[in-house]
Design a protein around this motif. Structure first.
Motif, mmCIF file in Angstrom:
data_model
loop_
_atom_site.group_PDB
_atom_site.id
_atom_site.type_symbol
_atom_site.label_atom_id
_atom_site.label_comp_id
_atom_site.label_asym_id
_atom_site.label_seq_id
_atom_site.Cartn_x
_atom_site.Cartn_y
_atom_site.Cartn_z
ATOM 1 N N GLY A 1 0.818 -1.271 0.044
ATOM 2 C CA GLY A 1 -0.160 0.164 -0.153
ATOM 3 C C GLY A 1 0.804 1.226 0.180
ATOM 4 N N ILE A 2 1.823 1.176 -0.026
ATOM 5 C CA ILE A 2 3.048 2.451 -0.237
ATOM 6 C C ILE A 2 3.947 2.540 -1.102
ATOM 7 N N GLY A 3 3.720 1.657 -2.112
ATOM 8 C CA GLY A 3 4.699 1.690 -3.409
ATOM 9 C C GLY A 3 5.733 1.112 -3.562
ATOM 10 N N GLN A 4 6.270 0.200 -2.471
ATOM 11 C CA GLN A 4 7.597 -0.432 -2.326
ATOM 12 C C GLN A 4 7.461 -1.945 -3.052
ATOM 13 N N CYS A 5 6.308 -2.635 -3.074
ATOM 14 C CA CYS A 5 6.217 -4.088 -3.383
ATOM 15 C C CYS A 5 5.912 -4.348 -4.870
ATOM 16 N N TYR A 6 5.277 -3.402 -5.487
ATOM 17 C CA TYR A 6 5.106 -3.948 -6.891
ATOM 18 C C TYR A 6 3.907 -4.817 -7.248
ATOM 19 N N ASP A 7 3.318 -5.177 -5.951
ATOM 20 C CA ASP A 7 2.318 -6.240 -6.337
ATOM 21 C C ASP A 7 1.028 -5.634 -7.019
ATOM 22 N N CYS A 8 0.856 -4.226 -6.806
ATOM 23 C CA CYS A 8 -0.358 -3.340 -7.213
ATOM 24 C C CYS A 8 -0.300 -3.103 -8.718
ATOM 25 N N LEU A 9 0.603 -3.391 -9.345
ATOM 26 C CA LEU A 9 0.715 -3.128 -10.843
ATOM 27 C C LEU A 9 -0.518 -3.049 -11.410
ATOM 28 N N ALA A 10 -0.895 -2.409 -12.287
ATOM 29 C CA ALA A 10 -2.239 -2.281 -12.988
ATOM 30 C C ALA A 10 -1.765 -1.665 -14.192
ATOM 31 N N THR A 11 -2.865 -1.834 -15.480
ATOM 32 C CA THR A 11 -2.676 -1.097 -16.547
ATOM 33 C C THR A 11 -3.815 -0.095 -16.506
ATOM 34 N N ILE A 12 -3.312 1.240 -16.361
ATOM 35 C CA ILE A 12 -4.361 2.657 -16.149
ATOM 36 C C ILE A 12 -4.142 3.435 -17.489
ATOM 37 N N ASN A 13 -5.323 3.640 -17.893
ATOM 38 C CA ASN A 13 -5.335 4.332 -19.223
ATOM 39 C C ASN A 13 -4.520 3.826 -20.308
ATOM 40 N N GLY A 14 -4.348 2.671 -20.588
ATOM 41 C CA GLY A 14 -3.588 1.846 -21.463
ATOM 42 C C GLY A 14 -1.866 1.902 -21.032
ATOM 43 N N ARG A 15 -1.516 2.315 -19.945
ATOM 44 C CA ARG A 15 -0.374 2.286 -19.630
ATOM 45 C C ARG A 15 0.031 1.248 -18.464
ATOM 46 N N PRO A 16 0.684 0.109 -19.105
ATOM 47 C CA PRO A 16 1.004 -0.937 -18.143
ATOM 48 C C PRO A 16 1.958 -0.458 -17.035
ATOM 49 N N ASN A 17 1.909 -1.562 -15.803
ATOM 50 C CA ASN A 17 2.887 -1.215 -14.759
ATOM 51 C C ASN A 17 2.740 -0.063 -14.089
ATOM 52 N N ARG A 18 1.613 0.514 -13.927
ATOM 53 C CA ARG A 18 1.503 1.557 -12.940
ATOM 54 C C ARG A 18 1.160 1.019 -11.578
ATOM 55 N N ARG A 19 1.684 1.628 -10.424
ATOM 56 C CA ARG A 19 1.292 1.292 -8.986
ATOM 57 C C ARG A 19 0.093 1.698 -8.512
ATOM 58 N N ALA A 20 -0.944 0.923 -8.340
ATOM 59 C CA ALA A 20 -2.194 1.536 -8.223
ATOM 60 C C ALA A 20 -2.317 2.110 -6.810
ATOM 61 N N CYS A 21 -1.424 1.806 -6.073
ATOM 62 C CA CYS A 21 -1.678 2.517 -4.475
ATOM 63 C C CYS A 21 -1.098 3.783 -4.681
ATOM 64 N N LEU A 22 -0.380 4.215 -5.871
ATOM 65 C CA LEU A 22 0.170 5.467 -5.711
ATOM 66 C C LEU A 22 -0.287 6.324 -6.930
ATOM 67 N N VAL A 23 -1.199 5.853 -7.627
ATOM 68 C CA VAL A 23 -1.772 6.692 -8.499
ATOM 69 C C VAL A 23 -3.089 7.303 -8.199
ATOM 70 N N PRO A 24 -3.462 8.547 -8.213
ATOM 71 C CA PRO A 24 -4.556 8.970 -7.761
ATOM 72 C C PRO A 24 -5.723 8.713 -8.814
ATOM 73 N N ALA A 25 -6.768 8.272 -8.404
ATOM 74 C CA ALA A 25 -8.131 8.064 -9.379
ATOM 75 C C ALA A 25 -8.329 9.494 -9.979
ATOM 76 N N ARG A 26 -8.585 9.323 -11.335
ATOM 77 C CA ARG A 26 -9.317 10.592 -11.889
ATOM 78 C C ARG A 26 -10.614 10.284 -12.656
ATOM 79 N N PRO A 27 -11.381 11.213 -12.726
ATOM 80 C CA PRO A 27 -12.641 11.014 -13.388
ATOM 81 C C PRO A 27 -12.521 10.177 -14.699
ATOM 82 N N GLY A 28 -13.146 9.254 -15.122
ATOM 83 C CA GLY A 28 -13.013 8.548 -16.210
ATOM 84 C C GLY A 28 -11.877 7.638 -16.519
ATOM 85 N N ASP A 29 -11.017 7.626 -15.465
ATOM 86 C CA ASP A 29 -9.751 6.453 -15.603
ATOM 87 C C ASP A 29 -10.349 5.159 -16.250
ATOM 88 N N THR A 30 -9.530 4.491 -16.867
ATOM 89 C CA THR A 30 -9.899 3.025 -17.179
ATOM 90 C C THR A 30 -9.016 2.360 -16.679
#
Length: 107
Positions: free
Chosen positions: A64-93
């Motif tokens: 939950g703090i961006g150290q372990c990389y288990d939370c990697l997700a594809t966000i708005n077509g970009r892979p390997n984003r740490r979901a625990c560090l990326v703020p949710a924005r309206p319309g995100d996919t």
């Protein structure tokens, strides 16, 4: 003496703002201003949003703090984003990330 900031101020939360929608694998999910993508997914009952490279085992947030990389997700077509560090924005996919997130590079 410096004024201590509240947790809401530290993460940039705006509880007075209305919730908004993001999508996860085509499903609408409600997010709150200031939530990370991981927090929004957790709130919607989604606990895994990637699979491991070997074995395809499900993974979600761990540290939950961006150290372990288990939370990697594809966000708005970009892979390997740490979901625990990326703020949710309206319309995100957000889409489930399979393996290393670069399936289009596989030969």
């Amino acid at each position: 003496m410096a004024r201590e900031r509240t947790p809401a101020e530290l993460v940039g939360a705006a509880p007075e703002q209305p919730p908004f929608d993001i999508t996860f694998d085509g499903r609408a999910i409600t997010a709150l201003p200031g939530q990370s993508v991981a927090a929004a997914l957790w709130s919607a009952g989604v606990l895994a949003w990637r699979t491991t490279r070997r074995g395809g085992r499900p993974r979600g947030a761990f540290c939950g703090i961006g150290q372990c990389y288990d939370c990697l997700a594809t966000i708005n077509g970009r892979p390997n984003r740490r979901a625990c560090l990326v703020p949710a924005r309206p319309g995100d996919t957000i889409t489930t990330q399979e393996g290393h997130g670069h399936a289009e590079l596989a030969v």
